[in-house]
Design a protein around this motif. Structure first.
Motif, PDB file in Angstrom:
ATOM      1  N   GLU A  74       0.756  -1.319  -0.086  1.00 36.54           N
ATOM      2  CA  GLU A  74       0.081   0.040  -0.057  1.00 36.54           C
ATOM      3  C   GLU A  74       0.822   1.184   0.053  1.00 36.54           C
ATOM      4  OE1 GLU A  74      -3.376   0.063   0.157  1.00 36.54           O
ATOM      5  OE2 GLU A  74      -3.631  -2.130  -0.161  1.00 36.54           O
ATOM      6  N   LEU A  75       0.194   2.608  -0.402  1.00 40.58           N
ATOM      7  CA  LEU A  75       1.299   3.481  -0.461  1.00 40.58           C
ATOM      8  C   LEU A  75       1.818   4.022   0.881  1.00 40.58           C
ATOM      9  CD1 LEU A  75       2.355   5.601  -2.283  1.00 40.58           C
ATOM     10  CD2 LEU A  75       0.197   6.943  -2.165  1.00 40.58           C
ATOM     11  N   ALA A  76       0.666   4.125   1.755  1.00 43.69           N
ATOM     12  CA  ALA A  76       1.107   4.471   3.152  1.00 43.69           C
ATOM     13  C   ALA A  76       2.271   3.536   3.658  1.00 43.69           C
ATOM     14  CB  ALA A  76      -0.095   4.383   4.046  1.00 43.69           C
ATOM     15  N   ALA A  77       2.369   2.134   3.433  1.00 46.89           N
ATOM     16  CA  ALA A  77       3.380   1.361   3.790  1.00 46.89           C
ATOM     17  C   ALA A  77       4.540   1.692   2.981  1.00 46.89           C
ATOM     18  CB  ALA A  77       3.046  -0.035   3.544  1.00 46.89           C
ATOM     19  N   ALA A  78       4.617   1.834   1.741  1.00 48.68           N
ATOM     20  CA  ALA A  78       5.744   2.386   0.898  1.00 48.68           C
ATOM     21  C   ALA A  78       6.427   3.796   1.567  1.00 48.68           C
ATOM     22  CB  ALA A  78       5.303   2.498  -0.579  1.00 48.68           C
ATOM     23  N   ASN A  79       5.486   4.653   2.006  1.00 48.41           N
ATOM     24  CA  ASN A  79       5.968   5.732   2.396  1.00 48.41           C
ATOM     25  C   ASN A  79       6.703   5.553   3.831  1.00 48.41           C
ATOM     26  OD1 ASN A  79       6.332   8.729   2.937  1.00 48.41           O
ATOM     27  ND2 ASN A  79       4.288   8.844   3.979  1.00 48.41           N
ATOM     28  N   VAL A  80       6.232   4.516   4.607  1.00 53.48           N
ATOM     29  CA  VAL A  80       6.884   4.330   5.733  1.00 53.48           C
ATOM     30  C   VAL A  80       8.387   3.662   5.538  1.00 53.48           C
ATOM     31  CG1 VAL A  80       7.173   2.757   7.833  1.00 53.48           C
ATOM     32  CG2 VAL A  80       4.889   3.951   7.160  1.00 53.48           C
ATOM     33  N   VAL A  81       8.249   2.951   4.487  1.00 51.93           N
ATOM     34  CA  VAL A  81       9.651   2.251   3.963  1.00 51.93           C
ATOM     35  C   VAL A  81      10.681   3.466   3.554  1.00 51.93           C
ATOM     36  CG1 VAL A  81      11.012   0.908   2.375  1.00 51.93           C
ATOM     37  CG2 VAL A  81       8.668   0.030   3.501  1.00 51.93           C
ATOM     38  N   THR A  89       9.512  12.435  -3.323  1.00 50.77           N
ATOM     39  CA  THR A  89       8.729  13.839  -3.614  1.00 50.77           C
ATOM     40  C   THR A  89       7.524  13.641  -4.102  1.00 50.77           C
ATOM     41  OG1 THR A  89       9.855  13.615  -5.818  1.00 50.77           O
ATOM     42  CG2 THR A  89      11.208  14.880  -4.400  1.00 50.77           C
ATOM     43  N   ASP A  90       7.116  12.429  -4.773  1.00 47.73           N
ATOM     44  CA  ASP A  90       5.606  12.340  -5.140  1.00 47.73           C
ATOM     45  C   ASP A  90       4.694  12.084  -3.860  1.00 47.73           C
ATOM     46  OD1 ASP A  90       6.461  12.166  -7.694  1.00 47.73           O
ATOM     47  OD2 ASP A  90       6.408   9.849  -7.535  1.00 47.73           O
ATOM     48  N   ILE A  91       5.406  11.511  -2.641  1.00 50.53           N
ATOM     49  CA  ILE A  91       4.432  11.438  -1.451  1.00 50.53           C
ATOM     50  C   ILE A  91       4.520  12.680  -0.872  1.00 50.53           C
ATOM     51  CG2 ILE A  91       4.541  10.271   0.891  1.00 50.53           C
ATOM     52  CD1 ILE A  91       5.808   7.914  -0.836  1.00 50.53           C
ATOM     53  N   SER A  92       5.478  13.711  -0.779  1.00 52.44           N
ATOM     54  CA  SER A  92       5.347  14.829   0.005  1.00 52.44           C
ATOM     55  C   SER A  92       4.472  15.746  -0.725  1.00 52.44           C
ATOM     56  CB  SER A  92       6.878  15.260   0.128  1.00 52.44           C
ATOM     57  OG  SER A  92       7.367  15.687  -1.134  1.00 52.44           O
ATOM     58  N   LYS A  93       4.610  15.696  -1.985  1.00 54.04           N
ATOM     59  CA  LYS A  93       3.637  16.634  -3.008  1.00 54.04           C
ATOM     60  C   LYS A  93       2.096  16.199  -2.761  1.00 54.04           C
ATOM     61  CE  LYS A  93       6.785  18.283  -6.170  1.00 54.04           C
ATOM     62  NZ  LYS A  93       7.085  18.463  -7.468  1.00 54.04           N
ATOM     63  N   GLN A  94       1.725  14.766  -2.799  1.00 54.39           N
ATOM     64  CA  GLN A  94       0.617  14.134  -2.459  1.00 54.39           C
ATOM     65  C   GLN A  94       0.125  14.893  -1.039  1.00 54.39           C
ATOM     66  OE1 GLN A  94      -1.622  12.721  -3.964  1.00 54.39           O
ATOM     67  NE2 GLN A  94      -3.184  12.544  -2.692  1.00 54.39           N
ATOM     68  N   ALA A  95       1.004  14.724  -0.273  1.00 53.32           N
ATOM     69  CA  ALA A  95       0.539  15.312   1.303  1.00 53.32           C
ATOM     70  C   ALA A  95       0.288  16.907   1.196  1.00 53.32           C
ATOM     71  CB  ALA A  95       1.457  14.791   2.370  1.00 53.32           C
ATOM     72  N   GLU A  96       1.262  17.579   0.509  1.00 58.04           N
ATOM     73  CA  GLU A  96       1.203  19.062   0.488  1.00 58.04           C
ATOM     74  C   GLU A  96      -0.194  19.407  -0.222  1.00 58.04           C
ATOM     75  OE1 GLU A  96       4.116  22.644  -0.636  1.00 58.04           O
ATOM     76  OE2 GLU A  96       4.663  20.699  -0.774  1.00 58.04           O
ATOM     77  N   PHE A  97      -0.525  18.668  -1.282  1.00 58.65           N
ATOM     78  CA  PHE A  97      -1.595  19.004  -2.344  1.00 58.65           C
ATOM     79  C   PHE A  97      -2.418  18.137  -2.326  1.00 58.65           C
ATOM     80  CE2 PHE A  97       2.221  21.446  -3.873  1.00 58.65           C
ATOM     81  CZ  PHE A  97       1.975  22.770  -3.590  1.00 58.65           C
ATOM     82  N   LYS A 129      -7.856   9.408 -13.901  1.00 58.58           N
ATOM     83  CA  LYS A 129      -7.987   8.187 -13.206  1.00 58.58           C
ATOM     84  C   LYS A 129      -6.632   7.159 -13.144  1.00 58.58           C
ATOM     85  CE  LYS A 129      -8.367   6.125 -18.021  1.00 58.58           C
ATOM     86  NZ  LYS A 129      -8.929   5.109 -18.700  1.00 58.58           N
ATOM     87  N   ASN A 130      -5.642   7.786 -13.680  1.00 61.18           N
ATOM     88  CA  ASN A 130      -4.441   7.204 -13.670  1.00 61.18           C
ATOM     89  C   ASN A 130      -3.492   7.872 -12.358  1.00 61.18           C
ATOM     90  OD1 ASN A 130      -4.688   5.383 -15.247  1.00 61.18           O
ATOM     91  ND2 ASN A 130      -4.127   6.815 -17.056  1.00 61.18           N
ATOM     92  N   GLY A 131      -4.193   9.082 -11.841  1.00 62.81           N
ATOM     93  CA  GLY A 131      -3.424   9.728 -10.723  1.00 62.81           C
ATOM     94  C   GLY A 131      -2.403  10.812 -11.287  1.00 62.81           C
ATOM     95  N   SER A 132      -2.414  10.805 -12.445  1.00 64.04           N
ATOM     96  CA  SER A 132      -1.528  12.039 -12.986  1.00 64.04           C
ATOM     97  C   SER A 132      -2.132  13.523 -12.883  1.00 64.04           C
ATOM     98  CB  SER A 132      -1.348  11.831 -14.633  1.00 64.04           C
ATOM     99  OG  SER A 132      -0.746  10.640 -14.759  1.00 64.04           O
ATOM    100  N   LEU A 133      -1.391  14.365 -12.819  1.00 59.42           N
ATOM    101  CA  LEU A 133      -2.089  15.776 -12.333  1.00 59.42           C
ATOM    102  C   LEU A 133      -2.735  16.326 -13.861  1.00 59.42           C
ATOM    103  CD1 LEU A 133       0.604  17.594 -10.410  1.00 59.42           C
ATOM    104  CD2 LEU A 133      -1.590  16.660  -9.758  1.00 59.42           C
ATOM    105  N   MET A 134      -3.931  17.016 -13.519  1.00 59.33           N
ATOM    106  CA  MET A 134      -4.486  17.512 -14.679  1.00 59.33           C
ATOM    107  C   MET A 134      -4.211  19.025 -14.782  1.00 59.33           C
ATOM    108  SD  MET A 134      -7.986  15.518 -14.747  1.00 59.33           S
ATOM    109  CE  MET A 134      -8.732  16.220 -16.241  1.00 59.33           C
ATOM    110  N   VAL A 135      -4.094  19.563 -15.939  1.00 54.98           N
ATOM    111  CA  VAL A 135      -3.765  21.078 -16.015  1.00 54.98           C
ATOM    112  C   VAL A 135      -4.670  21.658 -16.796  1.00 54.98           C
ATOM    113  CG1 VAL A 135      -2.052  22.597 -16.917  1.00 54.98           C
ATOM    114  CG2 VAL A 135      -1.412  20.444 -15.788  1.00 54.98           C
ATOM    115  N   ALA A 136      -5.359  22.772 -16.548  1.00 53.75           N
ATOM    116  CA  ALA A 136      -6.205  23.719 -17.279  1.00 53.75           C
ATOM    117  C   ALA A 136      -5.792  24.922 -17.386  1.00 53.75           C
ATOM    118  CB  ALA A 136      -7.562  23.591 -16.683  1.00 53.75           C
ATOM    119  N   ALA A 137      -6.031  25.563 -18.429  1.00 51.80           N
ATOM    120  CA  ALA A 137      -5.802  27.153 -18.741  1.00 51.80           C
ATOM    121  C   ALA A 137      -6.874  27.787 -19.372  1.00 51.80           C
ATOM    122  CB  ALA A 137      -4.380  27.241 -19.622  1.00 51.80           C
ATOM    123  N   ALA A 138      -7.005  29.025 -19.326  1.00 53.95           N
ATOM    124  CA  ALA A 138      -7.947  29.846 -19.718  1.00 53.95           C
ATOM    125  C   ALA A 138      -7.271  31.348 -20.232  1.00 53.95           C
ATOM    126  CB  ALA A 138      -8.877  30.286 -18.945  1.00 53.95           C
TER     127      ALA A 138
END
Length: 105
Positions: A45-52, A77-85, A92-101
């Motif tokens: 699990e991601l939480a367990a990976a973070n512990v390791v 850095t992926d885990i810290s950014k997930q916690a920060e944001f 659906k794949n967990g990739s950040l989506m970007v939009a602009a206007a």
């Protein structure tokens, strides 16, 4: 290599930071071999990976199958950014989506 390929080893920025002559250094001479890597099974699990990652003070944690094939690479850095944001919009794949206007007036 590619995802799904057998993991032979890992080279990170830490491995190359203090090289005197990068152009003549072979990857194999600085690569941390599979047997020396800390890896996790694909069922982790991601939480367990973070512990390791935190306990072993790793920058990257390769996730592999029982046969040693690379499934994913979890970065500190992926885990810290997930916690920060945590509310960042992702697909659906967990990739950040970007939009602009752009205003036209």
């Amino acid at each position: 290599g590619n995802m799904g390929s057998k993991l032979l080893g890992l080279v990170t920025k830490r491995d190359t930071d203090f090289l005197d002559n990068r152009s003549s250094t072979s990857v194999g001479s600085i690569m941390k071999k599979f047997g020396d890597l800390t890896v996790a099974d694909e069922s982790i699990e991601l939480a367990a990976a973070n512990v390791v990652i935190r306990e072993k003070k790793l920058g990257k944690l390769p996730i592999v199958t029982k046969g040693g094939r690379l499934v994913a690479l979890v970065a500190r850095t992926d885990i810290s950014k997930q916690a920060e944001f945590p509310l960042a919009t992702k697909d659906k794949n967990g990739s950040l989506m970007v939009a602009a206007a752009i205003g036209t007036r």
